[in-house]
Design a protein around this motif. Structure first.
Motif, mmCIF file in Angstrom:
data_model
loop_
_atom_site.group_PDB
_atom_site.id
_atom_site.type_symbol
_atom_site.label_atom_id
_atom_site.label_comp_id
_atom_site.label_asym_id
_atom_site.label_seq_id
_atom_site.Cartn_x
_atom_site.Cartn_y
_atom_site.Cartn_z
ATOM 1 N N ASN B 137 8.144 4.319 7.259
ATOM 2 C CA ASN B 137 9.261 3.434 6.925
ATOM 3 C C ASN B 137 8.755 2.132 6.298
ATOM 4 O OD1 ASN B 137 11.857 2.703 6.768
ATOM 5 N ND2 ASN B 137 12.082 2.120 8.935
ATOM 6 N N LEU B 138 8.759 2.075 4.955
ATOM 7 C CA LEU B 138 8.262 0.875 4.265
ATOM 8 C C LEU B 138 9.245 0.466 3.174
ATOM 9 C CD1 LEU B 138 4.543 1.936 3.693
ATOM 10 C CD2 LEU B 138 5.261 0.026 5.099
ATOM 11 N N ASN B 139 9.428 -0.884 2.971
ATOM 12 C CA ASN B 139 10.243 -1.324 1.833
ATOM 13 C C ASN B 139 9.315 -1.796 0.718
ATOM 14 O OD1 ASN B 139 9.424 -3.959 2.450
ATOM 15 N ND2 ASN B 139 11.135 -4.207 3.887
ATOM 16 N N ILE B 140 9.917 -2.205 -0.413
ATOM 17 C CA ILE B 140 9.103 -2.579 -1.580
ATOM 18 C C ILE B 140 8.104 -3.691 -1.245
ATOM 19 C CG2 ILE B 140 9.211 -3.612 -3.912
ATOM 20 C CD1 ILE B 140 10.154 -0.796 -3.987
ATOM 21 N N LEU B 141 8.592 -4.708 -0.498
ATOM 22 C CA LEU B 141 7.722 -5.846 -0.176
ATOM 23 C C LEU B 141 6.523 -5.411 0.660
ATOM 24 C CD1 LEU B 141 9.768 -9.061 0.662
ATOM 25 C CD2 LEU B 141 7.917 -8.775 -0.993
ATOM 26 N N SER B 142 6.807 -4.561 1.654
ATOM 27 C CA SER B 142 5.696 -4.128 2.520
ATOM 28 C C SER B 142 4.735 -3.215 1.762
ATOM 29 C CB SER B 142 6.202 -3.477 3.807
ATOM 30 O OG SER B 142 7.236 -2.583 3.547
ATOM 31 N N ILE B 143 5.268 -2.431 0.813
ATOM 32 C CA ILE B 143 4.368 -1.590 0.004
ATOM 33 C C ILE B 143 3.417 -2.484 -0.805
ATOM 34 C CG2 ILE B 143 4.273 -0.013 -1.996
ATOM 35 C CD1 ILE B 143 6.846 1.276 -0.895
ATOM 36 N N LEU B 144 3.993 -3.570 -1.394
ATOM 37 C CA LEU B 144 3.150 -4.493 -2.166
ATOM 38 C C LEU B 144 2.107 -5.162 -1.264
ATOM 39 C CD1 LEU B 144 5.808 -6.138 -4.523
ATOM 40 C CD2 LEU B 144 4.027 -4.498 -5.131
ATOM 41 N N ALA B 145 2.527 -5.476 -0.030
ATOM 42 C CA ALA B 145 1.593 -6.104 0.921
ATOM 43 C C ALA B 145 0.443 -5.152 1.261
ATOM 44 C CB ALA B 145 2.355 -6.493 2.189
ATOM 45 N N VAL B 146 0.780 -3.871 1.459
ATOM 46 C CA VAL B 146 -0.265 -2.878 1.766
ATOM 47 C C VAL B 146 -1.209 -2.743 0.564
ATOM 48 C CG1 VAL B 146 -0.723 -0.454 2.333
ATOM 49 C CG2 VAL B 146 1.226 -1.604 3.362
ATOM 50 N N LEU B 147 -0.624 -2.743 -0.636
ATOM 51 C CA LEU B 147 -1.450 -2.636 -1.855
ATOM 52 C C LEU B 147 -2.427 -3.808 -1.965
ATOM 53 C CD1 LEU B 147 0.831 -1.375 -4.756
ATOM 54 C CD2 LEU B 147 -1.299 -0.357 -3.960
ATOM 55 N N LEU B 148 -1.911 -5.020 -1.682
ATOM 56 C CA LEU B 148 -2.769 -6.206 -1.738
ATOM 57 C C LEU B 148 -3.921 -6.070 -0.750
ATOM 58 C CD1 LEU B 148 -3.345 -9.139 -2.673
ATOM 59 C CD2 LEU B 148 -1.885 -9.910 -0.801
ATOM 60 N N SER B 149 -3.574 -5.622 0.449
ATOM 61 C CA SER B 149 -4.607 -5.449 1.468
ATOM 62 C C SER B 149 -5.624 -4.388 1.034
ATOM 63 C CB SER B 149 -3.932 -5.059 2.786
ATOM 64 O OG SER B 149 -4.876 -4.738 3.724
ATOM 65 N N GLY B 150 -5.141 -3.323 0.390
ATOM 66 C CA GLY B 150 -6.024 -2.263 -0.104
ATOM 67 C C GLY B 150 -6.972 -2.785 -1.178
ATOM 68 N N ILE B 151 -6.432 -3.653 -2.072
ATOM 69 C CA ILE B 151 -7.275 -4.217 -3.142
ATOM 70 C C ILE B 151 -8.380 -5.100 -2.547
ATOM 71 C CG2 ILE B 151 -7.259 -5.824 -5.116
ATOM 72 C CD1 ILE B 151 -4.349 -4.730 -5.661
ATOM 73 N N LEU B 152 -7.975 -5.945 -1.590
ATOM 74 C CA LEU B 152 -8.973 -6.819 -0.956
ATOM 75 C C LEU B 152 -10.026 -5.984 -0.215
ATOM 76 C CD1 LEU B 152 -6.753 -9.758 0.404
ATOM 77 C CD2 LEU B 152 -8.138 -9.705 -1.653
ATOM 78 N N ALA B 153 -9.566 -4.898 0.419
ATOM 79 C CA ALA B 153 -10.498 -4.016 1.136
ATOM 80 C C ALA B 153 -11.522 -3.435 0.167
ATOM 81 C CB ALA B 153 -9.726 -2.891 1.821
ATOM 82 N N THR B 154 -11.053 -3.045 -1.026
ATOM 83 C CA THR B 154 -11.965 -2.470 -2.023
ATOM 84 C C THR B 154 -12.970 -3.514 -2.512
ATOM 85 O OG1 THR B 154 -10.159 -1.043 -2.694
ATOM 86 C CG2 THR B 154 -12.012 -1.153 -4.194
ATOM 87 N N ILE B 155 -12.497 -4.758 -2.672
ATOM 88 C CA ILE B 155 -13.422 -5.826 -3.102
ATOM 89 C C ILE B 155 -14.516 -6.028 -2.047
ATOM 90 C CG2 ILE B 155 -13.607 -8.315 -3.589
ATOM 91 C CD1 ILE B 155 -10.765 -8.137 -4.798
ATOM 92 N N ILE B 156 -14.099 -6.065 -0.770
ATOM 93 C CA ILE B 156 -15.094 -6.271 0.302
ATOM 94 C C ILE B 156 -16.080 -5.100 0.339
ATOM 95 C CG2 ILE B 156 -15.439 -6.581 2.800
ATOM 96 C CD1 ILE B 156 -12.477 -7.624 2.831
ATOM 97 N N SER B 157 -15.544 -3.869 0.274
ATOM 98 C CA SER B 157 -16.424 -2.687 0.306
ATOM 99 C C SER B 157 -17.434 -2.743 -0.824
ATOM 100 C CB SER B 157 -15.608 -1.405 0.140
ATOM 101 O OG SER B 157 -14.866 -1.169 1.276
ATOM 102 N N THR B 158 -16.945 -3.087 -2.028
ATOM 103 C CA THR B 158 -17.840 -3.144 -3.188
ATOM 104 C C THR B 158 -18.953 -4.165 -2.958
ATOM 105 O OG1 THR B 158 -15.949 -2.599 -4.563
ATOM 106 C CG2 THR B 158 -17.892 -3.379 -5.714
ATOM 107 N N LEU B 159 -18.568 -5.348 -2.447
ATOM 108 C CA LEU B 159 -19.586 -6.386 -2.212
ATOM 109 C C LEU B 159 -20.594 -5.942 -1.162
ATOM 110 C CD1 LEU B 159 -17.351 -9.588 -2.328
ATOM 111 C CD2 LEU B 159 -19.260 -9.070 -3.850
#
Lengths: 264, 263
Positions: B137-159
């Motif tokens: 159960n997710l709305n548009i805002l929460s989907i964007l929030a999850v995406l942001l968190s996913g992007i930051l996670a990828t940046i940390i993993s890469t570093l």
């Protein structure tokens, strides 16, 4: 005939020995590769400790039996990649014309081509395999059976890779098929077959023969059954013959790429 | 910053030429998900049963998300490249370039991870829907929030992977460290949520990179809450600073002692 086989084995053994000596030149890297591979495999124990804290039995396997399954998977992978590393990049050898140098040697082309290099980290896989056997409980018959299954399973995995890689004689992009096939064998190997049902379970004993390499050996070790034991041997003999047939059939279609390289 | 964005864009364009290779990688992803689907179906007697606060659907979605994050990262290739750059002396060519080697590695890798990430998200969502028949159960805002968190996670993993690759300055082959890192991430962060581990370990894991690169985004996807989102983003930003700092220190020290023979 026996002399030919003996000579071929001697050459392959020397080839592996010199590859090992070469790898041992840098002792730190050599040891780190082995130790870290043992730790790498051991990390999965955590996964099973957690799963067994939820259920006493996963797919019909106890915790120690899953460790044994892991041991056989690790041992077969180790044997295959240590002794026959190049079988897993045979597509590349064929595609880039690197087979040329083996064709002019008065030895078996296939065996020479797959035993020219070793994978040091595969030693870690083999060590880990015996660690799991010791945790499972080692007895002389167990030890012998385990060693036998690791060797025969390693030869089985190598044969599958040879068959899939030999498709490169006919199709240019078949290295992807070989990689996928090898990946399938490794991914399924460490999970009990009891969690799979229906057609997938049938596939695991036929088209993706993880069952022959891993599941049947575990069953034989838990409770010896001559029929199952013979099935593993017969299936391995069949797949080895098939690998040789497919490779040599394909070799007739091989054309050199005029690649110049030094073999030291 | 513009030069890094250019590197990022170039890598995206280059990755688009090899979409077929990414699609082949889908096979491995589908197999892993299939194995875990079977495993969790076996473990859960009833799909609605709660184990450590998760029902069966949530557990499978958790694995789908963590596997998207891990598969789209392509960490092994990055670690091997950096390790080879250091061992082979290629890193010397980057010293006199008008960009930082870490920045270059980060943005070029993020470029390829972006394309892989988009494709894996599409595949993961389709598979999840086929396997489970519904979405969390997710709305548009929460989907964007999850995406942001996913992007930051990828940046940390890469570093973090760049850092592991740069360890080749100290030990010749840093790839074994990557094996350990990847298995720790897989076992402690991808397969199970933190709640599955003993209490003592949970505290340690909450302060470890696993919390920010794997658990955080997946937890938000299966059970979204804004307070959780703020906490996770906060720790992700802290981790970006730490990981970048570690890379910069190691690179600076390593380059000082760099000795390249031949050319």
């Amino acid at each position: 005939m026996l002399m030919v086989v003996k000579n071929q084995l001697k050459i392959s053994w020397l080839s592996i020995k010199y590859a090992l000596i070469r790898e041992m030149l840098n002792k730190t890297t050599f040891l780190t590769n082995i130790i870290f591979m043992v730790l790498n495999n051991a990390s999965f124990i955590v996964q099973w400790i957690i799963l067994y804290s939820l259920k006493d039995n996963v797919g019909g396997y106890t915790f120690k039996q899953v460790l044994l399954l892991w041991g056989i998977a690790s041992g077969t992978y180790g044997v295959a990649h240590f002794f026959f590393k190049k079988a897993f990049s045979l597509s590349d050898t064929i595609n880039t014309g690197k087979l040329d140098s083996y064709l002019v040697q008065p030895k078996n082309v296939l065996i020479s081509a797959i035993t020219t290099d070793i994978d040091t980290s595969a030693l870690g896989d083999m060590i880990y395999a015996y660690i799991t056997l010791f945790i499972y409980g080692v007895t002389l018959p167990n030890f012998l059976l385990f060693t036998f299954f690791c060797i025969i399973g390693g030869i089985f995995l190598t044969s599958i890779s040879i068959i899939l890689s030999s498709l490169s004689f006919w199709f240019s992009k078949s290295d992807i098929i070989a990689d996928t096939g090898n990946g399938l064998m490794t991914n399924f190997a460490t999970y009990p077959d009891g969690i799979f049902k229906g057609i997938v379970k049938i596939l695991l004993f036929t088209l993706i023969p993880v069952g022959i390499v891993n599941y049947i050996p575990v069953r034989v070790m838990v409770s010896f059954n001559l029929g199952s034991f013979l099935i593993v041997i017969m299936a391995t003999i069949f797949i080895v013959i098939l690998a040789f047939l497919v490779f040599y059939k394909g070799l007739k279609k091989y054309s050199s790429s005029n690649l110049m390289m030094a073999k030291i | 910053m513009r030069k890094y964005l250019f590197i990022y864009k170039s890598e995206i364009m280059s990755e688009l030429q090899y979409v077929f290779n990414i699609l082949i990688g889908f096979i491995g992803y589908v197999i892993i998900l299939f194995i875990f689907l079977n495993l969790w179906k076996y473990i859960y007697n009833d799909p609605n049963e709660l184990i450590n606060g998760y029902n069966m659907n949530q557990m499978i979605w958790y694995v789908i998300i963590t596997e998207i994050l891990w598969s789209s990262l392509g960490g092994r290739k990055l670690c091997r490249k950096i390790c080879d750059d250091v061992r082979g002396g290629n890193i010397a060519y980057n010293i006199n370039k008008p960009y930082s080697y870490i920045g270059y590695s980060l943005f070029s890798h993020l470029g390829s991870a972006t394309i892989r990430g988009i494709l894996y998200i599409i595949l993961g969502m389709i598979l999840g829907f086929i396997f489970l028949g519904s979405f969390p159960n997710l709305n548009i805002l929460s989907i964007l929030a999850v995406l942001l968190s996913g992007i930051l996670a990828t940046i940390i993993s890469t570093l973090l992977i760049i850092f592991i690759g740069l360890l080749a300055f100290i030990i010749e082959d840093s790839n074994p460290f990557y094996w350990l890192y990847s298995k720790a991430m897989l076992v402690l962060g991808t397969i199970f949520p933190i709640e599955y581990f003993p209490k003592v370990m949970q505290t340690i894991l909450k302060y470890s990179p696993i919390y920010v690169v794997s658990y955080g985004p997946a937890k938000l996807f299966v059970e979204f809450s804004w307070p959780n989102f703020i906490t996770i983003i906060f720790w992700q930003l802290i981790y970006i600073l730490i990981a970048y700092g570690l890379c910069a220190i190691l690179y600076k020290k390593g380059v000082k002692n760099l000795n390249v023979n031949g050319g």
